[in-house]
Design an enzyme around this catalytic site. Structure first.
Site, PDB file in Angstrom:
ATOM      1  CE1 TYR A 185      63.471  35.691  47.127  1.00 44.05           C
ATOM      2  CE2 TYR A 185      63.881  37.708  48.381  1.00 44.05           C
ATOM      3  CZ  TYR A 185      64.241  36.421  48.028  1.00 44.05           C
ATOM      4  OH  TYR A 185      65.363  35.851  48.572  1.00 44.05           O
ATOM      5  CD  GLU A 209      68.374  37.167  53.737  1.00 45.08           C
ATOM      6  OE1 GLU A 209      69.581  37.419  53.526  1.00 45.08           O
ATOM      7  OE2 GLU A 209      67.725  36.325  53.067  1.00 45.08           O
TER       8      GLU A 209
END
Length: 427
Positions: free
Chosen positions: A318, A340
């Site tokens: 994104y 992440e």
């Protein structure tokens, strides 16, 4: 800021509930530290630490300070407070003064210190924030950043455990992995760049600003990476610190939560759209994919149905604008990635140990790939006064494996190092 001498002080808690009278001896040219503890209180409430303006573990540390003056580490598998993180960093610097230095790179909006720690076996690998002296460009270094988003605290704990291991392993000459990393270069860690967000249990800082949307954006500003004057104090502190590390800094990764993957530049979509999820790879896409793969290879848990390779180029996932990743890659030639570490944000404390064990080898694999493995070009200083200050450009001609690096050649700087975290091969 007193001169050398002997001083008497009194510390009171509450409405005179407890009083401590102490004496302090300040020797010429040294900064004394006295630890004062309220009786029958926990670590976070009881300990007050005064440090020299920017560094612990350096020449300014009074000889009479000892590791025994610092309290024991907080309970290991919990989320430590900001005060506990600072105390822990300083204790490491005292316990391992030859290899670890702790210092602050600035303060948050609410005035909390932003603690950093550098680990190296080479004295030239350490920066000095106090004197704004960069580390030697000959020593490649890597930076881990924790807790950019206040409600994602797992990374700050992981960096505490990593710092502890690196500092303790540095003194073992038989530890080949640590020696390969710390003899060749340096590891920098910022435990939390958003301590206020952590205290407030929210994503943004005390001003409710997302730090990872607060950097000058190369797409929205048509390539202009100059500061706008709207950056938060935490953003400025990180900018200044990366500038100080200079050409020694070869890579950096921020530890996040909310997914399980490695994300690499570019984050922005070419048109500036927030909705188009299309590829926008860097000119060094092959290098970034190799680096991300070294992290993913250490843990099969990162391979999922949504992310079958465990990694993704940012704009395909994104689009992000104003992020740190694209900014430091383009402005400072730092090969940046975002890790992440867990799909759930702020995982329960009973999960911390398992998540550390899951990511530990990957965190080391990155240090090996960026520092122990790779290529360094050492450019000799100018041979005559006529060449002093000459512009030098080192260009990686091999496709997709590194950015051009520009610098001025000066005799005072000596040999200038340019580093590329490349895999085995010919370049």
């Amino acid at each position: 800021p007193v001169p050398a001498g002997e001083y008497a002080l009194k510390v009171e808690w509450g409405e005179g509930d407890a009083v401590e009278t102490i004496s302090a001896l300040v020797e010429p040219g040294l900064h004394a530290t006295v630890i004062v503890q309220r009786p029958s209180r926990s670590l976070a409430e009881a300990t007050s630490v005064m440090t020299s303006p920017s560094v612990m573990g350096g020449d300014a540390l009074a000889e009479k300070e000892s590791r025994d003056e610092y309290p024991a580490s907080p309970e290991r598998w919990t989320y430590w407070s900001n005060a506990e993180l600072g105390e822990f960093a300083n204790k490491l610097a005292l316990d391992y003064p030859d290899y670890c230095k702790a210092y602050t790179i600035g303060k948050s909006v609410r005035g909390t210190d932003l603690w950093a720690l550098t680990v190296s076996k080479d004295p030239s690998g350490f920066p000095s924030v106090a004197t704004q002296t960069p580390p030697s460009s000959e020593k490649p270094s890597f930076l881990y950043i924790g807790n950019t988003h206040g409600d994602e605290p797992l990374g700050r704990q992981h960096l505490s455990y990593l710092a502890e291991e690196l500092c303790s392993r540095a003194g073992d000459p038989s530890d080949e992995e640590a020696d390969a990393i710390l003899s060749r270069g340096a590891v920098h860690m910022i435990f939390t760049i958003n301590p206020d967000g952590f205290d407030l249990h929210r994503r943004g800082n005390a001003n409710r600003v997302d730090i990872n949307r607060n950097f000058p954006d190369p797409i929205l500003r048509n390539g202009d990476l100059n500061r706008t004057g709207t950056e938060e104090v935490e953003t400025v502190a990180l900018m200044d610190y990366v500038e100080l590390l200079g050409d020694s800094l070869i890579g950096a990764s921020a530890l996040h939560e909310g997914a399980l993957l490695v994300n690499y530049p570019f984050d922005g979509e070419p048109s500036g759209s927030n909705w188009n999820r299309v590829p926008n790879p860097t000119p060094d896409d092959k290098l970034f994919r190799y680096l991300a793969q070294t992290y993913v290879d250490q843990q099969p848990e990162m391979l999922s149905k949504e992310f079958p390779t465990g990694m993704i180029q940012g704009s395909v996932w994104y689009p992000v604008y104003g992020g740190w990743q694209d900014f430091f890659y383009l402005r400072d030639n730092v090969y940046t990635t975002t890790i992440e570490q867990n799909e759930e944000k702020w995982p329960a404390e009973n999960e911390i140990e398992a998540l550390w064990n899951q990511h530990r080898r990957s965190l080391y694999a990155y240090l090996n790939a960026y520092i122990a493995q790779g290529l360094t070009i050492q450019v000799e200083p100018p041979s005559s006064d006529e060449l002093e200050g000459e512009d030098v450009v080192v260009t990686m001609i091999t496709s997709e494996m590194g950015r051009p690096v520009r610098f001025k050649s000066t005799a005072s700087d000596g040999v200038h190092g340019v580093h590329y975290p490349v895999p085995a091969g010919e370049y």
